[in-house]
Enzyme design. Structure first.
Site, PDB file in Angstrom:
ATOM      1  N   ARG A  96       0.839  -1.198   0.000  1.00 26.79           N
ATOM      2  CA  ARG A  96       0.000   0.000   0.000  1.00 26.79           C
ATOM      3  C   ARG A  96       0.875   1.249   0.000  1.00 26.79           C
ATOM      4  NH1 ARG A  96      -4.945   1.870  -1.449  1.00 26.79           N
ATOM      5  NH2 ARG A  96      -6.075   2.973   0.185  1.00 26.79           N
ATOM      6  N   THR A 363      -8.862   0.475 -10.126  1.00 25.11           N
ATOM      7  CA  THR A 363      -8.277  -0.714  -9.535  1.00 25.11           C
ATOM      8  C   THR A 363      -8.394  -1.913 -10.472  1.00 25.11           C
ATOM      9  OG1 THR A 363      -8.991   0.260  -7.429  1.00 25.11           O
ATOM     10  CG2 THR A 363      -8.275  -1.996  -7.320  1.00 25.11           C
ATOM     11  N   GLU A 402      -4.041   8.013  -4.287  1.00 27.47           N
ATOM     12  CA  GLU A 402      -4.529   7.307  -3.089  1.00 27.47           C
ATOM     13  C   GLU A 402      -4.615   8.213  -1.867  1.00 27.47           C
ATOM     14  OE1 GLU A 402      -5.676   4.337  -3.310  1.00 27.47           O
ATOM     15  OE2 GLU A 402      -4.525   3.242  -4.825  1.00 27.47           O
ATOM     16  N   SER A 434      -7.866   1.321   3.046  1.00 28.41           N
ATOM     17  CA  SER A 434      -8.295   0.800   1.741  1.00 28.41           C
ATOM     18  C   SER A 434      -9.557  -0.044   1.900  1.00 28.41           C
ATOM     19  CB  SER A 434      -7.164  -0.064   1.169  1.00 28.41           C
ATOM     20  OG  SER A 434      -7.568  -0.715  -0.006  1.00 28.41           O
TER      21      SER A 434
HETATM   22  N1  GLY Z   1      -8.182   3.099  -3.715  1.00 28.79           N
HETATM   23  C1  GLY Z   1      -9.269   2.282  -3.385  1.00 28.79           C
HETATM   24  C2  GLY Z   1      -9.035   1.481  -2.166  1.00 28.79           C
HETATM   25  O1  GLY Z   1      -7.908   1.224  -1.819  1.00 28.79           O
HETATM   26  O2  GLY Z   1      -9.974   1.099  -1.521  1.00 28.79           O
END
Ligand code: GLY
Length: 553
Positions: A96, A363, A402, A434
């Site tokens: 992440r 995504t 993000e 997330s």
């Molecule tokens: N960027 C979408 C998530 O990580 O939930």
């Protein structure tokens, strides 16, 4: 053009007989299912060349970075769930993004208290990417083939180009207004109607450097320097130290029981595992028999409402926030939380009174199984379609946005309509919360390796998938099944076009629910099913998308 969507209206199957597996057989086939046929093909070729599922996962992640630039990429991050057959072990690789060291809780607040769009568009939106650190770790620790062999297919794809499909064009139309000149030159220059190939020469050169120098080039070398220079020149806050200090993390997945299923779920900093577990725990109180009529949809969305509320209140990066995980997962808590469930009446998500729109998709998800019984479920992201829209000059790398997954201010909904609080406020080096939830689901007879993109709706889609799995439905039915969603705020049931019948809508409205029919479908779920007693493998790509499922010897 979108494949035709067959929304499967699922009725409760009368008591699904659990078949006891005699012994798990080693299967003779492998499977790769991804959001793009070119990436699926590369995964297959890596396994055919003697690679394992982990090698294939690295090559597929890199290939998707080229052919699905709106979904994931080197400028983003993700979560990879691995199962090693030799170790009999499940592992979560956390790649992440983190907030830059110069970030702070008020980064996106304007002087008048409003929130700027900089968390979504442009270089200030980008967290420090974790993708390459994660891929290098997976390759070094779990792979069999040389790193260069895994990067090479992505280099070739970037050089030779790919023909964009309608989803690419839709997202391009949605986002190109915020592109910087580099992004426009690369992604928007080709006349799309003529189906001209998108070629990415800068990205190919970067990938070639990474093939020979590894992730060090991205975090400390020429690529690092170019990215930081480009971000700074455009008003961003990245420093070389941000990249140098990035750390990929290995985490222990969470095991959640639901009826006779075991779910192997990712843990914080994604909320997906916790929220899904909470929803399932509330459903285990079995106030109503679960069938997909208005009564059970009401039951389900009431469980979703309560679990998503806890997401907003409690969840964030565990390195920065004390999250009461044990409490949230306890059966007593689920019972107490659901004690006020009224089968006749919708509750109100009342204390925050604004509504927010969930606008896009982002995504990507892929699933891979090799002949040795290793498997991977991976969900990768650059957040909103085409991320921040900012390509760092001279690298071909499109940076993520993000940072918008942090709670930017109390009561401030992000692009997914999600709210949050201090648990998910911005701190330097912190991972943003997330919803991505790559997972494995096992019972005595079957294993499912799955996940989907879809922002905040990822968790509700996969909860529905788990329930369908527990009802014995096939992998095709699980992936195609109709979708509906509630995320606490906005206080409404969102559902795919035509996913609820007129009768169901009437009954739900009569209970006090606000309904919002979307004018489209959502998600792009990819799953592999392994029948343990027979060794039979099936794979399914979501009929809503362009992906391909390959099963091969
Ligand atoms: N960027 C979408 C998530 O990580 O939930």
């Amino acid at each position: 053009m979108l494949k035709s969507i067959m929304l499967v209206f699922v009725l409760l199957l009368t008591s699904h007989a659990v078949v006891i597996a005699k012994s798990a057989q080693t299967q003779t086939q492998a499977a790769v299912v991804t959001a793009h046929p070119l990436a699926s093909q590369i995964g297959k070729e890596i396994i055919a060349a003697g690679g394992n599922a982990f090698d294939a996962a690295v090559a597929v992640s890199l290939a998707l970075a080229v052919v699905e630039p709106y979904g994931s990429g080197l400028g983003g991050g993700g979560f990879w769930m691995l199962h090693s057959a030799a170790e009999g072990e499940d592992i979560m690789v956390d790649g992440r993004e983190v907030a830059p060291l110069a970030a702070h809780p008020n980064l996106y607040r304007n002087n008048d208290g409003s929130i700027s769009k900089d968390s979504v568009n442009g270089p200030r939106a980008a967290g420090i990417p974790g993708m390459l650190a994660a891929l290098e770790l997976i390759s070094q620790r779990y792979g069999q083939l040389p790193w260069q062999q895994l990067v090479q297919p992505a280099v070739a794809l970037a050089e030779e180009g790919f023909i964009p499909h309608a989803r690419y064009q839709k997202y391009l139309a949605m986002r190109q207004a915020v592109f910087n000149a580099e992004a426009r030159r690369i992604f928007a220059a080709a006349p799309l109607q003529a189906k001209q190939k998108i070629k990415q020469q800068d990205l190919a050169a970067t990938l070639r450097r990474i093939a020979s120098l590894g992730a060090a080039d991205f975090y400390q070398g020429k690529t690092a320097k170019r990215m930081v220079a480009a971000v700074k020149a455009a008003g961003g806050i990245w420093q070389l130290d941000d990249l140098k200090q990035y750390k990929v993390l290995i985490r222990k997945p969470q095991l959640t029981k639901y009826k006779d299923l075991t779910l192997v779920l990712p843990v914080l900093p994604t909320s997906g595992g916790l929220v899904m577990s909470q929803i399932l725990a509330m459903l285990e109180t079995e106030i109503l028999p679960l069938k997909y009529d208005a009564e059970s949809i009401h039951l389900l969305v009431e469980a979703m409402r309560r679990a998503y509320r806890d997401r907003a209140v409690y969840m964030g990066d565990p390195a920065f926030t004390q999250v009461p995980v044990e409490k949230l997962l306890s059966a007593d808590y689920a019972k107490a939380k659901f004690a006020d469930f009224n089968p006749e009446q919708a509750s109100l998500s009342s204390d925050l009174e604004y509504a927010a729109e969930v606008k896009g998709e982002d995504t990507t998800h892929f699933s891979i199984l090799d002949q040795q019984g290793n498997y991977v479920a991976a969900t990768l992201s650059i957040n909103y379609p085409f991320g921040s829209g900012f390509v760092a000059q001279g690298t071909g790398i499109l940076l993520n946005d993000e940072m918008d997954d942090f709670a930017l201010a109390p009561k401030q909904a992000n692009v997914w309509g999600l709210v949050g609080g201090v648990a998910n406020e911005i701190q330097p080096g912190k991972r943003m919360l997330s919803s991505m939830t790559p997972l494995f689901i096992r019972d005595q007879e079957r294993l499912l390796i799955l996940g989907t993109p879809g922002g905040s709706r990822i968790i509700s889609m996969l909860t529905l998938a788990a329930l369908r799995f527990s009802q014995g439905l096939s992998v095709d039915e699980i992936v195609a099944g109709r979708r509906f969603h509630h995320q606490y705020l906005p206080d409404e049931i969102q559902f795919e076009l035509d996913a609820l019948s007129a009768e169901e809508q009437n009954k739900l409205t009569a209970k006090g629910h606000k309904l919002k029919q979307l004018n489209r479908s959502y998600g792009d779920m990819h799953a592999i099913e392994w029948q343990l007693s027979s060794g039979k493998i099936k794979a399914a790509a979501d009929p809503r998308g362009y992906g391909s499922a390959l099963v091969f010897d």
